[in-house]
Design an enzyme around this catalytic site. Structure first.
Site, PDB file in Angstrom:
ATOM      1  N   GLU A 490      29.032  -4.700   7.456  1.00 36.37           N
ATOM      2  CA  GLU A 490      28.189  -4.271   8.552  1.00 36.37           C
ATOM      3  C   GLU A 490      26.736  -4.447   8.316  1.00 36.37           C
ATOM      4  OE1 GLU A 490      28.669  -0.377  11.713  1.00 36.37           O
ATOM      5  OE2 GLU A 490      29.862  -0.469  10.120  1.00 36.37           O
ATOM      6  N   GLU A 764      26.061   8.420   4.336  1.00 38.17           N
ATOM      7  CA  GLU A 764      26.188   8.275   5.517  1.00 38.17           C
ATOM      8  C   GLU A 764      26.870   9.537   6.036  1.00 38.17           C
ATOM      9  OE1 GLU A 764      29.375   5.489   6.449  1.00 38.17           O
ATOM     10  OE2 GLU A 764      28.764   5.165   8.808  1.00 38.17           O
TER      11      GLU A 764
HETATM   12  C1  BGC Z   1      27.105   2.359  11.579  1.00 38.13           C
HETATM   13  C2  BGC Z   1      26.064   3.705  11.984  1.00 38.13           C
HETATM   14  C3  BGC Z   1      25.847   3.533  13.601  1.00 38.13           C
HETATM   15  C4  BGC Z   1      27.240   3.557  14.225  1.00 38.13           C
HETATM   16  C5  BGC Z   1      27.171   3.797  15.506  1.00 38.13           C
HETATM   17  C6  BGC Z   1      28.376   2.756  12.464  1.00 38.13           C
HETATM   18  O1  BGC Z   1      29.346   1.666  12.104  1.00 38.13           O
HETATM   19  O2  BGC Z   1      27.181   2.346  10.369  1.00 38.13           O
HETATM   20  O3  BGC Z   1      25.129   3.877  11.273  1.00 38.13           O
HETATM   21  O4  BGC Z   1      24.894   4.033  14.051  1.00 38.13           O
HETATM   22  O5  BGC Z   1      28.387   2.817  13.724  1.00 38.13           O
HETATM   23  O6  BGC Z   1      27.554   4.988  15.833  1.00 38.13           O
END
Ligand code: BGC
Length: 911
Positions: A490, A764
């Site tokens: 990501e 997270e």
């Molecule tokens: C990310 C988040 C992001 C989210 C959207 C994820 O995969 O890691 O931090 O804001 O997607 O909800």
């Protein structure tokens, strides 16, 4: 009883005053950088700081002068521009208003100021800045890409080179370099600059950054060579999950322009063009997510030096790319920072050889090794070990994060990657010949070279670790763009995460230029005002823009406003104003009857939800209730910006809109007795923080919030959107006790739970690792995600109490209002504002309070001394008034309010 108001330090200040009574100007900056190269702002701004041993020092006037060379500057002859003496206390962002500045030209400047005693400072020493290339026509270089046929699977790094001669003595040389992909450039075998992952990440279809380097010292009289290696990077590597490559294009390319000025006044331009050569070399493959493969057997020794025989190399192809999207780099480039040695070498139960660097960080590992030709070593990277103590990579998803090194043999070799980065605390080593020694491995942190500006400490060591974790979360996720995470497939510029963390970020590090750059990217990616989920936008989700989520897209308004508050620079609002309005306009067009109740929203992402929730304890907040709150907030911020910019029509227009938004909110989401339709912490927090409720209903709403927190046994239940404001709202409505209880909470969900579980960064999820040491959902379980670190803002701004007045942003006028609470016996914060360092430290012992504040020159503060004891106050007022240095305003609640100027202010007395 008050014993003493001003202790030794004040007396000391008085003594030093006699020695350094003259005000001094330090830290001269152009566009918030010291001696920057590559300024492409037509009218750059000057900033400086004042230093003075004297209390209450203010600037009353300044004078700036500019010349094209140091001699002219010193002699005051042939000045290019001078401001003359300007009566003003402004010491930040002074506009250059002289004649048009020329491409590539160096300018030298000096400044002096007058203080409020009428004395002038000495002139600063000569500082400089160099303009970038201001017009597309200034670019004579061509975009070049290798002409050989590329191995389309491995896509090894191309190596490009060119030799040239200089017959005369070089006076100065400037290189302007960019790439589609990533580049590392060399002149005569020496690396050009110390920046990494250049040219950085933007939407390359619209904006491509170039870097500008002074390479005078790299050139020799005679034969010279330029070499550059390229990597796929964000441009064409895998990005936005592991199935998408070539997002911006298929071919990497280099742009290189070298301007050489000779002593005799003549000059040469050496540029990338058809005459360059290309080949492959030791970097066999590189990908941001997957890592790099280097084979030293393929190293072409001396490839970037003049004597190298390149007769076997291929030519290059010129790519038809324009120059109009080239922009000078405005933010600090990515550089190497802290290094770590393994604190432990582990043989895991699964038999793996693992090294622990003790800190979850982002960058890579440098390895020294001796072995034989063809030995192949693989380094795997992971953030955590699993419950059994084995190396855990499931949460990386398909991101391989592995570097493969093949040895040439015949002595010690050093490996480190070039065009990738890894998020890790642990490495697993495979194929190492013999027993690897810890001393041969060094983890190197890489991040945007932002200056560290803040620190917070207190009596609770777990909170101190939390503060460290917040800062490491920032280091690891500020690599040219603010990312969600640095390890799985990501690593994207998620807007929601960035807005949640931006104000905290501004305390920890100087993020002024970092966010100025990224906000331009945001504006660039807007479609009809709509803001994508990630910037740069690399998500392809069907025909419509992947965007428009409440609390994510609002990065377009929230971050400019926060940067304005933190740094006091109007330009960020000027630059972003259309973008801010664009976003609010898009919502307006999407809404019906003043309700924003359509579209996809992430909502209060990752809020608390217990497994098998029979009790209904999940903290689900209606997504459209959230959307309405953020719409109101963004509208308010547009109003704020319009006021600052003097756009009165807009103030009226958006104020009327705001009223309609709030009215609709109250009709739709609030019962007649003031209950919100979603009975969650986040619902109350947003409604209160954004002033959605009528005044009369706010107190009881805050009480409901408190009840809610208590019903969870003093635990938070908020996700990404509620968390940043939770403690702020509690403090604002007089519930510090609850706010502190949340901060000090050690069990899940809380900020300190991960700390107790050994976290060295922000996770997270509140329960990334569960109390039984098993993991949460592996597909979404990053251990380096800064969003929840947003509590840092409350620690600096409320616990230590360092805040700016909105009417004099950038801490020109401050409010120092600490909140004493919880079990804390002391707390202190230091914050380097653009005017200098502010300190606020309080300590309680035996019912006595000591409170120590320092205010930089050219600023003032209203200090709230956290004691309202009448006995203390009477004496303190006498002493304070007698000193003439301070003015006591009176008592407000539990505070004695004092107006102070620059210098140190100390209080010791009864609490
Ligand atoms: C990310 C988040 C992001 C989210 C959207 C994820 O995969 O890691 O931090 O804001 O997607 O909800």
């Amino acid at each position: 009883m008050i014993r003493k108001f001003f202790s030794i330090a004040v007396a000391f200040t008085f003594v030093t005053t006699l020695v350094f009574s003259q005000v001094k100007v330090v830290d001269p900056k152009v566009e918030n950088a010291n001696n920057p190269l590559g300024v492409d702002v037509a009218k750059p701004r000057f900033s400086w700081r004042l230093e003075s041993g004297k209390r209450n020092t203010m600037q009353t006037a300044y004078e700036v002068k500019v010349a094209k060379d140091v001699a002219s500057l010193a002699s005051d002859k042939k000045l290019f521009w001078t401001s003359g003496k300007v009566n003003s206390d402004q010491s930040l962002y002074i506009d250059y208003t002289g004649p048009a500045l020329e491409s590539g030209q160096k300018y030298f400047w000096q400044v002096r100021v007058w203080d409020n005693t009428g004395k002038a400072s000495p002139w600063t020493g000569a500082s400089m800045w160099q303009m970038g290339l201001l017009k597309p026509a200034d670019w004579k270089a061509k975009w070049i890409t290798p002409s050989y046929e590329e191995d389309s699977v491995m896509r090894p790094s191309p190596y490009l080179r060119k030799t040239f001669q200089t017959t005369k003595k070089v006076q100065s040389a400037t290189a302007y370099v960019s790439a589609l992909g990533l580049y590392e450039a060399f002149i005569n075998g020496k690396r050009v600059g110390d920046a990494y992952l250049t040219p950085g990440w933007t939407n390359y279809a619209k904006r491509v950054q170039y870097q500008q380097y002074d390479v005078t010292n790299l050139l020799t009289q005679g034969n010279n060579a330029i070499g550059a290696a390229l990597g796929s990077g964000w441009y064409r590597g895998y990005i936005a999950f592991s199935n998408q490559k070539n997002f911006y294009g298929k071919d990497v390319a280099l742009l290189f322009q070298l301007q050489v000025n000779y002593d005799d006044g003549s000059s040469d331009l050496i540029v990338s063009d058809e005459t360059w050569k290309s080949s492959t070399g030791e970097i066999l493959a590189s990908e941001i997510y997957h890592g790099e493969t280097i084979d030293h057997q393929k190293t072409k020794g001396g490839w970037n030096t003049a004597g190298f025989d390149d007769s076997g190399w291929s030519g290059v192809r010129v790519k038809s790319e324009g120059y109009d999207k080239l922009v000078a780099t405005y933010n600090e480039p990515i550089r190497k920072h802290e290094t770590f040695k393994p604190i432990k070498v582990i043989k895991t139960p699964a038999g793996e050889l693992v090294m622990d660097f003790g800190q979850n960080l982002v960058g890579w590992v440098q390895m020294k090794i001796t072995g034989k030709a063809g030995d192949k070593v693989t380094l795997y990277h992971a953030e955590v070990l699993d419950k059994k103590g084995n190396f855990y990579t499931e949460n990386l998803r398909p991101a391989k994060q592995q570097n493969i090194y093949i040895l040439k043999g015949g002595g010690e070799e050093t490996f480190e990657p070039h065009f990738t980065f890894q998020g890790f605390r642990y490495i697993k080593i495979e194929g190492y010949p013999g027993e690897p020694k810890a001393e041969n491995f060094t983890a190197i942190a890489l991040y945007s070279d932002m200056k560290l500006t803040g620190n917070f400490t207190c009596s609770n060591p777990l909170i101190n670790q939390l503060q460290k974790n917040i800062q490491w979360g920032q280091r690891g996720n500020f690599l040219d763009v603010p990312t969600d995470c640095p390890q799985r497939d990501e690593r994207l510029g998620w807007t929601g995460d960035a807005q949640a963390f931006a104000r905290t970020a501004s305390y920890n590090f100087d993020v002024k230029n970092f966010f100025s750059k990224w906000l331009k990217d945001v504006a660039n990616e807007q479609v009809d005002g709509n803001v994508p989920f990630v910037v740069p936008n690399v998500l392809r989700w069907g025909p419509n823009l992947a965007g428009g989520s409440a609390g994510w897209a609002d990065a377009a308004t929230i971050i400019p406003w926060n940067m304005y508050l933190a740094y006091g620079d109007k330009r960020v609002l000027e630059d972003q104003y259309e973008s801010m309005k664009g976003w609010v306009g898009w919502i307006e067009r999407t809404s019906k009857n003043d309700l924003w109740n359509t579209g996809f929203h992430f909502g209060d992402w990752l809020f608390y939800r217990p497994f098998d929730d029979n009790d209904g304890r999940s903290a689900v907040t209606d997504k459209y209730l959230i959307a309405q709150c953020f719409w109101a907030h963004s509208t308010q911020l547009v109003i704020n910006a319009a006021k600052v910019l003097g756009k009165n029509d807009d103030v009226q227009k958006y104020s009327a809109m705001l009223q309609r938004i709030k009215d609709a909110f109250n009709k739709e989401y609030v019962t007649s007795t003031g209950r919100l339709v979603s009975s969650t912490q986040t619902a109350y927090v947003l409604a209160l923080n954004f002033d959605m409720l009528p005044e009369a209903q706010r107190k009881q709403a805050a009480d409901r919030l408190v009840e809610n927190v208590k019903s969870y046994g003093n635990h938070l239940s908020t996700g990404f959107l509620g968390t940043p404001y939770l403690c702020h709202v509690l403090s604002r409505f007089g519930h510090d006790d609850v706010a502190f209880a949340l901060l000090e909470q050690e069990t899940y969900p809380s900020w300190l739970y991960p700390v107790k579980m050994g976290a060295t960064t922000i996770w997270e999820r509140w329960d990334g690792i569960k109390p039984d040491s098993t993991f949460q959902t592996p597909g979404m379980n990053s251990f380096n995600h800064y969003a929840y670190g947003a509590i840092g803002d409350w620690m600096y701004r409320v616990v230590a109490g360092i805040d700016t007045e909105e009417s004099a942003p950038g801490y020109k006028s401050m409010v120092i209002r600490p909140h004493i609470g919880g079990k804390l016996t002391h707390a202190a914060a230091e914050y380097e504002t653009k005017y200098g360092v502010v300190r606020s430290a309080w300590k309680i012992a035996d019912g006595k309070l000591t409170f120590d504040v320092e205010i930089p020159a050219n600023t003032k503060a209203v200090v709230y001394v956290p004691t309202s004891k009448q006995s203390s106050l009477r004496e303190s007022q006498k002493e304070l008034n007698a000193s003439k240095d301070f003015k006591v305003r009176g008592v407000e609640g539990n505070y004695t309010v004092v107006e102070v100027g620059s210098g140190r202010f100390q209080f010791a007395g009864d609490l």
